[in-house]
Design a protein around this motif. Structure first.
Motif, PDB file in Angstrom:
ATOM      1  N   LYS A  28       0.861  -1.188   0.000  1.00  0.00           N
ATOM      2  CA  LYS A  28       0.000   0.000   0.000  1.00  0.00           C
ATOM      3  C   LYS A  28       0.896   1.235   0.000  1.00  0.00           C
ATOM      4  CE  LYS A  28      -4.211  -1.713   2.045  1.00  0.00           C
ATOM      5  NZ  LYS A  28      -4.124  -3.094   2.385  1.00  0.00           N
ATOM      6  N   VAL A  29       0.700   2.078  -1.000  1.00  0.00           N
ATOM      7  CA  VAL A  29       1.446   3.330  -1.141  1.00  0.00           C
ATOM      8  C   VAL A  29       0.447   4.453  -1.391  1.00  0.00           C
ATOM      9  CG1 VAL A  29       3.607   2.275  -1.933  1.00  0.00           C
ATOM     10  CG2 VAL A  29       1.831   2.818  -3.599  1.00  0.00           C
ATOM     11  N   LEU A  30       0.947   5.678  -1.477  1.00  0.00           N
ATOM     12  CA  LEU A  30       0.067   6.827  -1.697  1.00  0.00           C
ATOM     13  C   LEU A  30       0.297   7.449  -3.066  1.00  0.00           C
ATOM     14  CD1 LEU A  30       0.318   8.641   1.760  1.00  0.00           C
ATOM     15  CD2 LEU A  30      -1.510   7.131   0.936  1.00  0.00           C
ATOM     16  N   ALA A  31      -0.809   7.751  -3.739  1.00  0.00           N
ATOM     17  CA  ALA A  31      -0.755   8.495  -4.997  1.00  0.00           C
ATOM     18  C   ALA A  31      -0.544   9.974  -4.669  1.00  0.00           C
ATOM     19  CB  ALA A  31      -2.055   8.302  -5.774  1.00  0.00           C
ATOM     20  N   ASN A  32      -0.320  10.770  -5.690  1.00  0.00           N
ATOM     21  CA  ASN A  32      -0.079  12.198  -5.491  1.00  0.00           C
ATOM     22  C   ASN A  32      -1.255  12.932  -4.872  1.00  0.00           C
ATOM     23  OD1 ASN A  32       2.023  12.721  -8.454  1.00  0.00           O
ATOM     24  ND2 ASN A  32       2.428  11.620  -6.578  1.00  0.00           N
ATOM     25  N   ASP A  33      -2.467  12.370  -4.979  1.00  0.00           N
ATOM     26  CA  ASP A  33      -3.650  12.983  -4.364  1.00  0.00           C
ATOM     27  C   ASP A  33      -3.935  12.409  -2.973  1.00  0.00           C
ATOM     28  OD1 ASP A  33      -4.663  10.451  -4.870  1.00  0.00           O
ATOM     29  OD2 ASP A  33      -6.253  11.137  -6.216  1.00  0.00           O
ATOM     30  N   ASP A  85       9.759   9.826  -1.426  1.00  0.00           N
ATOM     31  CA  ASP A  85       9.402  11.245  -1.523  1.00  0.00           C
ATOM     32  C   ASP A  85       7.940  11.434  -1.116  1.00  0.00           C
ATOM     33  OD1 ASP A  85      11.870  12.265  -2.726  1.00  0.00           O
ATOM     34  OD2 ASP A  85      11.261  11.154  -4.517  1.00  0.00           O
ATOM     35  N   LEU A  86       7.642  12.584  -0.527  1.00  0.00           N
ATOM     36  CA  LEU A  86       6.252  12.895  -0.188  1.00  0.00           C
ATOM     37  C   LEU A  86       5.423  13.031  -1.457  1.00  0.00           C
ATOM     38  CD1 LEU A  86       6.774  15.534   2.630  1.00  0.00           C
ATOM     39  CD2 LEU A  86       6.027  13.163   2.888  1.00  0.00           C
ATOM     40  N   PRO A  87       4.141  12.671  -1.412  1.00  0.00           N
ATOM     41  CA  PRO A  87       3.292  12.792  -2.598  1.00  0.00           C
ATOM     42  C   PRO A  87       3.285  14.208  -3.189  1.00  0.00           C
ATOM     43  CG  PRO A  87       2.154  11.563  -0.899  1.00  0.00           C
ATOM     44  CD  PRO A  87       3.416  12.099  -0.276  1.00  0.00           C
ATOM     45  N   PHE A  88       3.339  15.220  -2.325  1.00  0.00           N
ATOM     46  CA  PHE A  88       3.335  16.612  -2.810  1.00  0.00           C
ATOM     47  C   PHE A  88       4.594  16.911  -3.619  1.00  0.00           C
ATOM     48  CE2 PHE A  88       1.598  16.380   1.554  1.00  0.00           C
ATOM     49  CZ  PHE A  88       0.257  16.477   1.240  1.00  0.00           C
ATOM     50  N   ARG A 109       4.730   6.725   4.041  1.00  0.00           N
ATOM     51  CA  ARG A 109       3.893   6.521   5.223  1.00  0.00           C
ATOM     52  C   ARG A 109       4.236   5.236   5.976  1.00  0.00           C
ATOM     53  NH1 ARG A 109      -2.408   6.085   4.364  1.00  0.00           N
ATOM     54  NH2 ARG A 109      -1.707   4.117   3.517  1.00  0.00           N
ATOM     55  N   ASP A 110       4.200   4.102   5.294  1.00  0.00           N
ATOM     56  CA  ASP A 110       4.355   2.821   5.968  1.00  0.00           C
ATOM     57  C   ASP A 110       5.566   2.008   5.530  1.00  0.00           C
ATOM     58  OD1 ASP A 110       1.883   3.223   7.312  1.00  0.00           O
ATOM     59  OD2 ASP A 110       0.796   2.456   5.561  1.00  0.00           O
ATOM     60  N   ALA A 111       6.255   2.429   4.496  1.00  0.00           N
ATOM     61  CA  ALA A 111       7.344   1.637   3.896  1.00  0.00           C
ATOM     62  C   ALA A 111       6.830   0.243   3.515  1.00  0.00           C
ATOM     63  CB  ALA A 111       8.556   1.560   4.818  1.00  0.00           C
ATOM     64  N   SER A 112       5.568   0.166   3.174  1.00  0.00           N
ATOM     65  CA  SER A 112       4.922  -1.098   2.825  1.00  0.00           C
ATOM     66  C   SER A 112       5.552  -1.730   1.590  1.00  0.00           C
ATOM     67  CB  SER A 112       3.428  -0.842   2.587  1.00  0.00           C
ATOM     68  OG  SER A 112       2.789  -1.947   2.015  1.00  0.00           O
ATOM     69  N   PHE A 113       5.748  -0.936   0.544  1.00  0.00           N
ATOM     70  CA  PHE A 113       6.374  -1.464  -0.669  1.00  0.00           C
ATOM     71  C   PHE A 113       7.814  -1.872  -0.385  1.00  0.00           C
ATOM     72  CE2 PHE A 113       9.007  -1.226  -4.385  1.00  0.00           C
ATOM     73  CZ  PHE A 113       8.285  -1.971  -5.302  1.00  0.00           C
ATOM     74  N   GLY A 114       8.560  -0.994   0.278  1.00  0.00           N
ATOM     75  CA  GLY A 114       9.966  -1.264   0.564  1.00  0.00           C
ATOM     76  C   GLY A 114      10.177  -2.573   1.287  1.00  0.00           C
ATOM     77  N   GLU A 115       9.362  -2.837   2.289  1.00  0.00           N
ATOM     78  CA  GLU A 115       9.476  -4.092   3.031  1.00  0.00           C
ATOM     79  C   GLU A 115       8.993  -5.277   2.198  1.00  0.00           C
ATOM     80  OE1 GLU A 115       8.111  -4.146   7.084  1.00  0.00           O
ATOM     81  OE2 GLU A 115       8.851  -2.105   7.426  1.00  0.00           O
ATOM     82  N   LEU A 124      18.900   4.477   6.091  1.00  0.00           N
ATOM     83  CA  LEU A 124      18.526   5.766   5.499  1.00  0.00           C
ATOM     84  C   LEU A 124      17.020   5.986   5.371  1.00  0.00           C
ATOM     85  CD1 LEU A 124      21.151   5.710   2.600  1.00  0.00           C
ATOM     86  CD2 LEU A 124      21.326   6.920   4.792  1.00  0.00           C
ATOM     87  N   ARG A 125      16.242   4.952   5.573  1.00  0.00           N
ATOM     88  CA  ARG A 125      14.800   4.986   5.315  1.00  0.00           C
ATOM     89  C   ARG A 125      14.502   5.557   3.919  1.00  0.00           C
ATOM     90  NH1 ARG A 125       9.835   3.883   7.254  1.00  0.00           N
ATOM     91  NH2 ARG A 125       8.175   5.353   6.827  1.00  0.00           N
ATOM     92  N   LEU A 126      15.294   5.071   2.980  1.00  0.00           N
ATOM     93  CA  LEU A 126      15.075   5.324   1.559  1.00  0.00           C
ATOM     94  C   LEU A 126      14.897   3.969   0.890  1.00  0.00           C
ATOM     95  CD1 LEU A 126      17.891   7.947   0.782  1.00  0.00           C
ATOM     96  CD2 LEU A 126      15.430   8.390   0.964  1.00  0.00           C
ATOM     97  N   LEU A 127      14.455   3.988  -0.361  1.00  0.00           N
ATOM     98  CA  LEU A 127      14.340   2.750  -1.121  1.00  0.00           C
ATOM     99  C   LEU A 127      15.572   2.587  -1.995  1.00  0.00           C
ATOM    100  CD1 LEU A 127      10.595   2.938  -2.224  1.00  0.00           C
ATOM    101  CD2 LEU A 127      11.571   1.886  -0.173  1.00  0.00           C
ATOM    102  N   ALA A 128      16.071   1.365  -2.070  1.00  0.00           N
ATOM    103  CA  ALA A 128      17.196   1.053  -2.958  1.00  0.00           C
ATOM    104  C   ALA A 128      16.699   1.061  -4.399  1.00  0.00           C
ATOM    105  CB  ALA A 128      17.770  -0.318  -2.605  1.00  0.00           C
TER     106      ALA A 128
END
Length: 166
Positions: A28-33, A85-88, A109-115, A124-128
């Motif tokens: 679960k990730v967030l779209a730009n809206d 990156d933030l959706p905005f 928000r949740d790093a759901s995809f990353g995990e 770094l709480r970034l995605l590779a």
């Protein structure tokens, strides 16, 4: 697990490494809206999932632009770019750079995809940087975990994998 470095320094990836032949894990990730998006939203389509640390960096910018250009020639393929990156910020970046063929999605928000895909950099709480191709039945047909996060992925191999998955 894939061995990944960020600017030459080894990093720890959180989550399970995805392999060719696996069923793509749900996320679960967030779209730009700010609406929630999951793998289920693009069910029935071939997906090219381009994972970047941040759109505001040179290689991530180039990677997203390249797949935006390629998307115009791929027909009924969903091209998703996922970052922390933030959706905005994603929306602003896309507008400023004329990105219209790629859907940018935020995992902040949740790093759901990353995990789920094993690309969350613990330190770094970034995605590779990575590329995944998922066919219309949610089977993973191509995987590239880029060994050095500041390097480009193999664009040609990813595009060929998308064409083969159609």
């Amino acid at each position: 697990m894939a061995s990944i470095t960020f600017k030459g320094n080894p990093v720890t990836l959180v989550g399970k490494e995805v392999q060719v032949g696996d069923q793509a894990p749900e996320f679960k990730v967030l779209a730009n809206d700010l609406s929630e998006v999951s793998l289920e939203n693009s069910k029935g389509s071939v997906r090219l999932i381009s994972v970047v640390p941040s759109l505001d960096t040179g290689v991530c910018d180039a990677q997203t632009r390249r797949f935006n250009e390629e998307a115009a020639n791929l027909g009924d393929v969903k091209v998703l770019t996922i970052s922390m990156d933030l959706p905005f910020a994603q929306k602003r970046w896309c507008g400023a750079n004329g990105i219209e063929n790629v859907q940018t999605l935020s995992d902040h928000r949740d790093a759901s995809f990353g995990e789920a895909f094993g690309v969350l950099i613990k330190e770094l709480r970034l995605l590779a940087r990575a590329i995944f191709v998922v066919d219309s039945e949610n089977k993973v047909t191509y995987v590239e975990y880029v060994s050095e996060a500041t390097n480009h992925p193999d664009y040609e191999a990813a595009i060929e994998a998308v064409k083969a998955a159609k």
